[in-house]
Motif scaffolding. Structure first.
Motif, PDB file in Angstrom:
ATOM      1  N   SER A  68       0.827  -1.211   0.000  1.00 54.84           N
ATOM      2  CA  SER A  68       0.000   0.000   0.000  1.00 54.84           C
ATOM      3  C   SER A  68       0.862   1.263   0.000  1.00 54.84           C
ATOM      4  CB  SER A  68      -0.946  -0.003   1.206  1.00 54.84           C
ATOM      5  OG  SER A  68      -0.213  -0.107   2.408  1.00 54.84           O
ATOM      6  N   ALA A  69       2.028   1.193   0.661  1.00 52.69           N
ATOM      7  CA  ALA A  69       2.922   2.365   0.663  1.00 52.69           C
ATOM      8  C   ALA A  69       3.439   2.648  -0.743  1.00 52.69           C
ATOM      9  CB  ALA A  69       4.090   2.135   1.622  1.00 52.69           C
ATOM     10  N   THR A  70       3.804   1.590  -1.461  1.00 49.07           N
ATOM     11  CA  THR A  70       4.263   1.758  -2.842  1.00 49.07           C
ATOM     12  C   THR A  70       3.121   2.268  -3.710  1.00 49.07           C
ATOM     13  OG1 THR A  70       5.751  -0.120  -2.490  1.00 49.07           O
ATOM     14  CG2 THR A  70       5.427   0.609  -4.757  1.00 49.07           C
ATOM     15  N   ARG A  71       1.929   1.737  -3.482  1.00 51.01           N
ATOM     16  CA  ARG A  71       0.751   2.184  -4.249  1.00 51.01           C
ATOM     17  C   ARG A  71       0.508   3.678  -4.058  1.00 51.01           C
ATOM     18  NH1 ARG A  71      -2.066   3.973  -7.081  1.00 51.01           N
ATOM     19  NH2 ARG A  71      -4.198   3.491  -7.737  1.00 51.01           N
ATOM     20  N   THR A  72       0.657   4.169  -2.845  1.00 54.33           N
ATOM     21  CA  THR A  72       0.467   5.597  -2.572  1.00 54.33           C
ATOM     22  C   THR A  72       1.495   6.435  -3.306  1.00 54.33           C
ATOM     23  OG1 THR A  72      -0.461   5.114  -0.383  1.00 54.33           O
ATOM     24  CG2 THR A  72       0.379   7.344  -0.755  1.00 54.33           C
ATOM     25  N   LEU A  73       2.739   5.962  -3.322  1.00 58.84           N
ATOM     26  CA  LEU A  73       3.821   6.733  -3.945  1.00 58.84           C
ATOM     27  C   LEU A  73       3.675   6.832  -5.461  1.00 58.84           C
ATOM     28  CD1 LEU A  73       6.870   5.470  -1.876  1.00 58.84           C
ATOM     29  CD2 LEU A  73       5.999   7.806  -1.954  1.00 58.84           C
ATOM     30  N   GLY A  84      -7.058  -6.703  -2.121  1.00 58.53           N
ATOM     31  CA  GLY A  84      -7.702  -6.860  -0.827  1.00 58.53           C
ATOM     32  C   GLY A  84      -6.717  -7.004   0.316  1.00 58.53           C
ATOM     33  N   LEU A  85      -7.250  -7.312   1.495  1.00 55.21           N
ATOM     34  CA  LEU A  85      -6.445  -7.470   2.703  1.00 55.21           C
ATOM     35  C   LEU A  85      -5.996  -8.917   2.852  1.00 55.21           C
ATOM     36  CD1 LEU A  85      -8.542  -5.305   5.177  1.00 55.21           C
ATOM     37  CD2 LEU A  85      -6.280  -4.742   4.263  1.00 55.21           C
ATOM     38  N   HIS A  86      -4.753  -9.086   3.330  1.00 53.86           N
ATOM     39  CA  HIS A  86      -4.205 -10.426   3.494  1.00 53.86           C
ATOM     40  C   HIS A  86      -3.419 -10.501   4.800  1.00 53.86           C
ATOM     41  CE1 HIS A  86      -5.029 -11.757  -0.695  1.00 53.86           C
ATOM     42  NE2 HIS A  86      -4.909 -10.464  -0.949  1.00 53.86           N
ATOM     43  N   THR A  87      -3.464 -11.650   5.430  1.00 51.10           N
ATOM     44  CA  THR A  87      -2.634 -11.920   6.590  1.00 51.10           C
ATOM     45  C   THR A  87      -1.388 -12.639   6.104  1.00 51.10           C
ATOM     46  OG1 THR A  87      -4.571 -12.112   8.032  1.00 51.10           O
ATOM     47  CG2 THR A  87      -2.514 -13.078   8.824  1.00 51.10           C
ATOM     48  N   LEU A  88      -0.242 -12.008   6.285  1.00 48.85           N
ATOM     49  CA  LEU A  88       1.006 -12.545   5.749  1.00 48.85           C
ATOM     50  C   LEU A  88       1.929 -12.966   6.890  1.00 48.85           C
ATOM     51  CD1 LEU A  88       1.666  -9.868   2.967  1.00 48.85           C
ATOM     52  CD2 LEU A  88       0.504 -12.063   2.747  1.00 48.85           C
ATOM     53  N   GLU A  89       2.627 -14.053   6.682  1.00 45.40           N
ATOM     54  CA  GLU A  89       3.530 -14.590   7.699  1.00 45.40           C
ATOM     55  C   GLU A  89       4.624 -13.585   8.039  1.00 45.40           C
ATOM     56  OE1 GLU A  89       6.637 -18.365   8.274  1.00 45.40           O
ATOM     57  OE2 GLU A  89       5.344 -18.237   6.495  1.00 45.40           O
ATOM     58  N   GLY A  90       4.802 -13.351   9.328  1.00 43.60           N
ATOM     59  CA  GLY A  90       5.855 -12.455   9.786  1.00 43.60           C
ATOM     60  C   GLY A  90       5.505 -10.983   9.708  1.00 43.60           C
ATOM     61  N   ILE A  91       4.287 -10.651   9.307  1.00 45.44           N
ATOM     62  CA  ILE A  91       3.860  -9.258   9.181  1.00 45.44           C
ATOM     63  C   ILE A  91       2.729  -9.015  10.174  1.00 45.44           C
ATOM     64  CG2 ILE A  91       2.982  -7.476   7.634  1.00 45.44           C
ATOM     65  CD1 ILE A  91       5.703  -8.512   6.815  1.00 45.44           C
ATOM     66  N   ASP A  92       2.867  -7.966  10.982  1.00 48.73           N
ATOM     67  CA  ASP A  92       1.842  -7.653  11.973  1.00 48.73           C
ATOM     68  C   ASP A  92       0.616  -7.043  11.315  1.00 48.73           C
ATOM     69  OD1 ASP A  92       3.498  -8.539  14.011  1.00 48.73           O
ATOM     70  OD2 ASP A  92       4.365  -6.542  14.358  1.00 48.73           O
ATOM     71  N   GLY A  93      -0.535  -7.599  11.584  1.00 51.92           N
ATOM     72  CA  GLY A  93      -1.779  -7.051  11.098  1.00 51.92           C
ATOM     73  C   GLY A  93      -2.036  -7.376   9.640  1.00 51.92           C
ATOM     74  N   PRO A  94      -3.268  -7.152   9.187  1.00 51.57           N
ATOM     75  CA  PRO A  94      -3.603  -7.405   7.782  1.00 51.57           C
ATOM     76  C   PRO A  94      -2.912  -6.406   6.857  1.00 51.57           C
ATOM     77  CG  PRO A  94      -5.450  -6.371   8.907  1.00 51.57           C
ATOM     78  CD  PRO A  94      -4.435  -6.681   9.962  1.00 51.57           C
ATOM     79  N   VAL A  95      -2.544  -6.869   5.667  1.00 53.44           N
ATOM     80  CA  VAL A  95      -1.815  -6.053   4.694  1.00 53.44           C
ATOM     81  C   VAL A  95      -2.641  -5.952   3.411  1.00 53.44           C
ATOM     82  CG1 VAL A  95       0.239  -5.925   3.223  1.00 53.44           C
ATOM     83  CG2 VAL A  95       0.441  -6.662   5.611  1.00 53.44           C
ATOM     84  N   ARG A  96      -2.814  -4.741   2.904  1.00 56.85           N
ATOM     85  CA  ARG A  96      -3.497  -4.554   1.624  1.00 56.85           C
ATOM     86  C   ARG A  96      -2.462  -4.592   0.496  1.00 56.85           C
ATOM     87  NH1 ARG A  96      -8.420  -3.319   0.139  1.00 56.85           N
ATOM     88  NH2 ARG A  96      -9.025  -2.783   2.270  1.00 56.85           N
ATOM     89  N   ALA A  97      -2.766  -5.351  -0.518  1.00 53.30           N
ATOM     90  CA  ALA A  97      -1.837  -5.510  -1.643  1.00 53.30           C
ATOM     91  C   ALA A  97      -2.526  -5.129  -2.944  1.00 53.30           C
ATOM     92  CB  ALA A  97      -1.329  -6.950  -1.710  1.00 53.30           C
ATOM     93  N   TYR A  98      -1.718  -4.844  -3.935  1.00 55.52           N
ATOM     94  CA  TYR A  98      -2.215  -4.435  -5.253  1.00 55.52           C
ATOM     95  C   TYR A  98      -1.409  -5.140  -6.336  1.00 55.52           C
ATOM     96  CZ  TYR A  98      -4.264  -0.583  -2.569  1.00 55.52           C
ATOM     97  OH  TYR A  98      -4.964   0.161  -1.656  1.00 55.52           O
ATOM     98  N   THR A  99      -2.061  -5.381  -7.470  1.00 54.56           N
ATOM     99  CA  THR A  99      -1.373  -5.853  -8.671  1.00 54.56           C
ATOM    100  C   THR A  99      -1.213  -4.676  -9.617  1.00 54.56           C
ATOM    101  OG1 THR A  99      -2.143  -8.133  -8.573  1.00 54.56           O
ATOM    102  CG2 THR A  99      -1.546  -7.305 -10.727  1.00 54.56           C
ATOM    103  N   VAL A 100       0.004  -4.486 -10.134  1.00 56.03           N
ATOM    104  CA  VAL A 100       0.243  -3.420 -11.098  1.00 56.03           C
ATOM    105  C   VAL A 100      -0.155  -3.926 -12.481  1.00 56.03           C
ATOM    106  CG1 VAL A 100       1.933  -1.825 -12.062  1.00 56.03           C
ATOM    107  CG2 VAL A 100       2.153  -2.590  -9.704  1.00 56.03           C
TER     108      VAL A 100
END
Length: 320
Positions: A68-73, A84-100
């Protein structure tokens, strides 16, 4: 990332290959070169590296997934699809991801980040009035050239955006080209990049497809001009590995001359449909052939309803 995914997919190997790419943005510590299992690489520490690795696994084969930080930039510089939101191993909290999905046609650095409010114009009334007066002269049929030169960050691009904002109710054609430090030795790179994006030309398109897409994009040309322009420009926009070579017995210097003339003919044809605003940003970074095109445009512009606005650093020596 998009080019890498495309290139891997086109590799001529016995077993078809695809790559998954993950990109994350954040603070990192880059250390010394270490060797692990015979592979030498720099030691990197920080959560973006872990996040990028997780996004890589999340990406579909042949695609680029970003945080999401890269998406904003990147703003609107690239079209993206929300994963959408995903729970990823080793990452705190749900993470929103995008496909370019693809690069955007609009190279305007402000339009690409339209979600960010622009700073107000301060003490630029003389420059704003000058640009407005030059545009009125352009619409009257007397082409104009305006050079905005100065150090980075003083508001050259901001002035151009302000002019465009004031022209929202007017009918005109605009094309923006941007010089790149990475492409100073690529002939006509700013023009080629814009034509490919605007026409929707993809890396694998053959010569016939490129000509068809250009014909849909470009203004009507005279019959003789149209054949020459489409042939030359379509050939020029092909990748170096293109198997379809435009056969031309004339020397390279003559082909370049004809290509530049074809591009100027396209500009002239566009002016028959209304006034034209052409923007060349960061002229100090454009290649020599694009410089030559700009010089020729400057020489002819007085007879066309074209306003050419150029930005550059103050130490650039321009013959015109």
């Amino acid at each position: 990332g998009l080019r890498l995914a495309d290139a891997v997919g086109r590799l001529q190997v016995a077993v078809p290959m695809q790559v998954r790419i993950g990109i994350a943005t954040g603070l990192m510590v880059v250390g010394d070169i270490i060797e692990t299992g015979g592979i030498r690489q720099r030691e990197i520490v920080g959560s973006p590296a872990n996040l990028a690795a997780r996004l890589q696994k999340l990406a579909a084969p042949g695609t680029v997934a970003i945080s999401s930080a890269t998406r904003t930039l990147i703003g609107a510089a690239f079209a993206c699809q929300d994963l959408g939101l995903h729970t990823l191993e080793g990452i705190d909290g749900p993470v929103r991801a995008y496909t370019v999905v693809a690069e955007s046609v609009d190279a305007d650095r402000f339009a690409a980040h339209a979600a960010s409010p622009l700073p107000p114009m301060v003490d630029r009334e003389a420059e704003r009035a000058l640009l407005a007066e030059r545009w009125r002269s352009t619409k009257a049929g007397a082409g104009q050239v305006v050079l905005l030169s100065g150090e980075p960050g003083i508001g050259k691009s901001r002035l151009i955006r302000d002019l465009q904002d004031r022209l929202t109710e007017e009918r005109y054609f605009c094309r923006r080209f941007t010089g790149s430090l990475l492409h100073q030795h690529s002939p006509l790179h700013p023009i080629a990049q814009q034509l490919r994006l605007a026409a929707g030309i993809e890396r694998g398109d053959g010569l016939t497809t490129r000509r068809r897409k250009l014909e849909a994009l470009l203004p009507p040309l005279d019959a003789e001009q149209s054949h020459d322009a489409l042939r030359l420009v379509a050939g020029f926009l092909g990748s170096p590995s293109d198997s379809e070579v435009v056969r031309d017995a004339r020397p390279p210097g003559h082909r370049k001359e004809r290509l530049l003339e074809s591009l100027l003919n396209i500009v002239e044809a566009r002016t028959r449909q209304g006034p034209v605003l052409i923007i060349f940003e960061d002229l100090h970074w454009i290649d020599a052939t694009t410089h030559e095109f700009v010089e020729r445009l400057v020489d002819r512009i007085t007879a066309w309803p074209v306003l050419l606005v150029v930005t550059s650093r103050s130490d650039l020596d321009l013959p015109w």
